[in-house]
Enzyme design. Structure first.
Site, PDB file in Angstrom:
ATOM      1  CD  GLU A 202    -101.689 -13.131 -52.641  1.00 46.22           C
ATOM      2  OE1 GLU A 202    -100.634 -13.450 -52.488  1.00 46.22           O
ATOM      3  OE2 GLU A 202    -101.989 -11.895 -51.751  1.00 46.22           O
TER       4      GLU A 202
ATOM      5  CD  GLU B 101     -98.822 -12.671 -46.293  1.00 46.86           C
ATOM      6  OE1 GLU B 101     -97.710 -12.396 -45.729  1.00 46.86           O
ATOM      7  OE2 GLU B 101     -98.864 -12.931 -47.642  1.00 46.86           O
TER       8      GLU B 101
HETATM    9  O1  G3I Z   1     -88.249  -4.046 -58.187  1.00 49.65           O
HETATM   10  C1  G3I Z   1     -86.960  -4.382 -57.925  1.00 49.65           C
HETATM   11  C2  G3I Z   1     -85.849  -4.437 -58.774  1.00 49.65           C
HETATM   12  O2  G3I Z   1     -85.617  -2.931 -58.965  1.00 49.65           O
HETATM   13  C3  G3I Z   1     -84.644  -4.999 -58.476  1.00 49.65           C
HETATM   14  O3  G3I Z   1     -83.621  -4.947 -59.469  1.00 49.65           O
HETATM   15  C4  G3I Z   1     -84.850  -6.539 -57.949  1.00 49.65           C
HETATM   16  C5  G3I Z   1     -83.692  -7.302 -57.442  1.00 49.65           C
HETATM   17  O4  G3I Z   1     -84.206  -8.475 -56.466  1.00 49.65           O
HETATM   18  O5  G3I Z   1     -85.846  -6.478 -57.076  1.00 49.65           O
HETATM   19  C6  G3I Z   1     -87.257  -5.860 -57.511  1.00 49.65           C
HETATM   20  O6  G3I Z   1     -88.094  -5.884 -56.637  1.00 49.65           O
HETATM   21  C7  G3I Z   1     -88.821  -7.220 -56.297  1.00 49.65           C
HETATM   22  C8  G3I Z   1     -90.236  -7.175 -56.503  1.00 49.65           C
HETATM   23  O7  G3I Z   1     -90.915  -8.428 -56.237  1.00 49.65           O
HETATM   24  C9  G3I Z   1     -90.467  -6.974 -57.947  1.00 49.65           C
HETATM   25  O8  G3I Z   1     -90.122  -7.898 -58.850  1.00 49.65           O
HETATM   26  C10 G3I Z   1     -88.482  -7.554 -54.823  1.00 49.65           C
HETATM   27  O9  G3I Z   1     -86.937  -7.957 -54.741  1.00 49.65           O
HETATM   28  C11 G3I Z   1     -89.168  -8.864 -54.423  1.00 49.65           C
HETATM   29  O10 G3I Z   1     -89.198  -9.108 -53.060  1.00 49.65           O
HETATM   30  C12 G3I Z   1     -90.568  -8.786 -54.618  1.00 49.65           C
HETATM   31  O11 G3I Z   1     -91.381  -9.856 -54.490  1.00 49.65           O
HETATM   32  C13 G3I Z   1     -92.741  -9.948 -54.316  1.00 49.65           C
HETATM   33  C14 G3I Z   1     -93.156 -10.316 -52.892  1.00 49.65           C
HETATM   34  O12 G3I Z   1     -94.537 -10.500 -52.680  1.00 49.65           O
HETATM   35  C15 G3I Z   1     -92.515  -9.437 -51.880  1.00 49.65           C
HETATM   36  O13 G3I Z   1     -93.258  -8.225 -52.135  1.00 49.65           O
HETATM   37  C16 G3I Z   1     -93.274 -10.697 -55.349  1.00 49.65           C
HETATM   38  O14 G3I Z   1     -93.170 -10.376 -56.827  1.00 49.65           O
HETATM   39  C17 G3I Z   1     -94.926 -10.745 -55.270  1.00 49.65           C
HETATM   40  O15 G3I Z   1     -95.233 -11.780 -56.187  1.00 49.65           O
HETATM   41  C18 G3I Z   1     -95.072 -11.283 -53.598  1.00 49.65           C
HETATM   42  O16 G3I Z   1     -96.444 -11.122 -53.670  1.00 49.65           O
HETATM   43  C19 G3I Z   1     -96.993 -11.791 -52.250  1.00 49.65           C
HETATM   44  C20 G3I Z   1     -98.151 -10.886 -51.918  1.00 49.65           C
HETATM   45  O17 G3I Z   1     -98.115  -9.634 -52.030  1.00 49.65           O
HETATM   46  C21 G3I Z   1     -98.753 -11.401 -50.908  1.00 49.65           C
HETATM   47  N1  G3I Z   1     -98.922 -12.745 -50.488  1.00 49.65           N
HETATM   48  C22 G3I Z   1     -97.560 -13.482 -50.606  1.00 49.65           C
HETATM   49  C23 G3I Z   1     -97.372 -13.161 -52.330  1.00 49.65           C
HETATM   50  C24 G3I Z   1     -96.266 -14.105 -52.813  1.00 49.65           C
HETATM   51  O18 G3I Z   1     -95.025 -13.873 -52.026  1.00 49.65           O
END
Ligand code: G3I
Length: 366
Positions: free
Chosen positions: A257, A152
């Site tokens: 994705e 990105e």
């Molecule tokens: O692990 C913590 C947990 O301990 C906590 O209690 C909880 C409360 O919010 O958060 C958890 O972490 C979250 C994590 O996902 C695991 O579920 C983060 O807040 C959340 O921001 C994170 O979101 C991920 C996001 O990327 C940001 O990294 C999504 O699962 C994931 O599907 C998404 O993937 C991205 C790709 O990497 C890049 N392209 C876009 C795609 C979708 O956004």
């Protein structure tokens, strides 16, 4: 005894236990993968693991290889989750993809600042970025088949995203990252990955990037079109145009994705920028008690539209990866509006294959 065995065989067949998985049909042409989470690879989510093993021949870490997870403090690497995931892939003979080495989002908080909270110099950031890349790629050398090296880096209109990597290092952070990844594992495939790739601005800039990297002697094997799609976006013709355009630059194309957001979108919204957030509102969560058949049929059709494109372009495509396994765990239940009930994947909340799975298998068996 014989009758008992026949009855058992018949009941297994009626349960679909012998039915083909996606990988048996789609896998004849390109890899078919899923982004998986820690519970799925460490054995705590057996139903999901069973679906993954039956249907997919490739995996990618949805989160645990991202900068903030794997190097939360400078020099302190947290390998456990990612190691488990890689072991799951190796044990099940899957092609493992690493995601992602350089991304403005979910970068470790320490990456860009010094101990006084000031931004680091260009040289220091290059050192930190390359150390991160070298350590990860070397650790998984020979086990991770290919890496999303840079994720990105462009805005939808094709201008460079004003990320801290860009602002502090300059546009050549991309080339530096690709060179370092290649040095650390010369056999690993290297990818550039982004969303909204059917938009002309992004398409043109990514093509220019691929040509520039190649001209400068960098290895780049494929472009990843993330494909966080919706019911009415992207335009299918533009999407196909991007596949052709990237392939014409001399790289393979990957859908990295894939999912289909079936819920209404807030106004003026698009793409997959994780920092875009909107407040919950009941009218934006219309299917909390189940997806009406009429809508489910439209989603099936939309999935088939995409897979027909993948079939037509099969010689240009090397992988299609779904961004998750079942609707239950999809990030789209909580983005861009938290607390919704979405239906974006191929397996339902009980891990049952949706009817479209068989349609896709039939399409690729024809
Ligand atoms: O692990 C913590 C947990 O301990 C906590 O209690 C909880 C409360 O919010 O958060 C958890 O972490 C979250 C994590 O996902 C695991 O579920 C983060 O807040 C959340 O921001 C994170 O979101 C991920 C996001 O990327 C940001 O990294 C999504 O699962 C994931 O599907 C998404 O993937 C991205 C790709 O990497 C890049 N392209 C876009 C795609 C979708 O956004």
């Amino acid at each position: 005894m014989k009758t008992k065995a026949i009855l058992l065989a018949l009941s297994l067949i009626s349960l679909g236990a012998n039915a083909q998985g996606l990988k048996d049909a789609v896998g004849k042409y390109f890899l078919i993968g899923a982004a998986i989470n820690v519970n799925q690879s460490n054995g705590n989510d057996k139903p999901a693991a069973d679906v993954i093993k039956k249907h997919f021949n490739s995996i990618v870490a949805e989160n645990c290889m991202k900068g903030e997870c794997i190097q939360p403090e400078e020099g302190k690497f947290f390998w456990k989750d990612a190691d488990n995931l890689v072991k799951f892939g190796v044990d099940n003979h899957m092609t493992i993809i690493g995601h992602c080495l350089v991304w403005h989002s979910q970068a470790p908080h320490w990456m860009f600042t010094d101990k006084n909270g000031k931004y680091v110099t260009r040289d220091e950031l290059i050192k930190r970025m390359t150390t991160h890349i070298r350590t990860l790629v070397s650790h998984y050398k020979g086990r991770v088949h290919g890496w999303d090296v840079v994720n990105e880096a462009f805005n939808d209109d094709g201008t460079m995203r004003q990320s801290l990597y860009y602002k502090i290092i300059g546009p050549d952070f991309i080339e530096i990252a690709f060179k370092e990844a290649h040095k650390a594992d010369p056999k690993a495939e290297l990818y550039y990955n982004d969303y909204s790739m059917a938009k002309q601005g992004k398409r043109d800039s990514v093509c220019a990037l691929v040509k520039r990297l190649k001209a400068h002697g960098c290895r780049i094997d494929a472009v990843g079109m993330q494909s966080h799609n919706g019911m009415d976006y992207p335009d299918l013709k533009e999407y196909e145009k991007s596949i052709d355009a990237f392939a014409a630059c001399g790289v393979k194309v990957m859908m990295t994705e894939l999912d289909i957001n079936v819920l209404p979108s807030p106004e003026h919204f698009g793409g997959a920028n994780v920092s875009d957030r909107f407040a919950y509102n009941k009218s934006m969560n219309p299917y909390s008690n189940g997806l009406p058949d009429s809508v489910a049929q439209k989603v099936t059709q939309r999935y088939l539209d995409f897979f027909k494109i993948y079939y037509r372009h099969r010689s240009q495509i090397s992988r299609v990866t779904l961004w998750g396994v079942s609707d239950r765990g999809s990030w789209l239940n909580n983005w861009p509006i938290p607390g919704r009930t979405n239906y974006p994947l191929l397996f339902d909340r009980q891990y049952q294959a949706k009817p479209v799975v068989k349609d896709i298998i039939d399409l690729f068996n024809k």
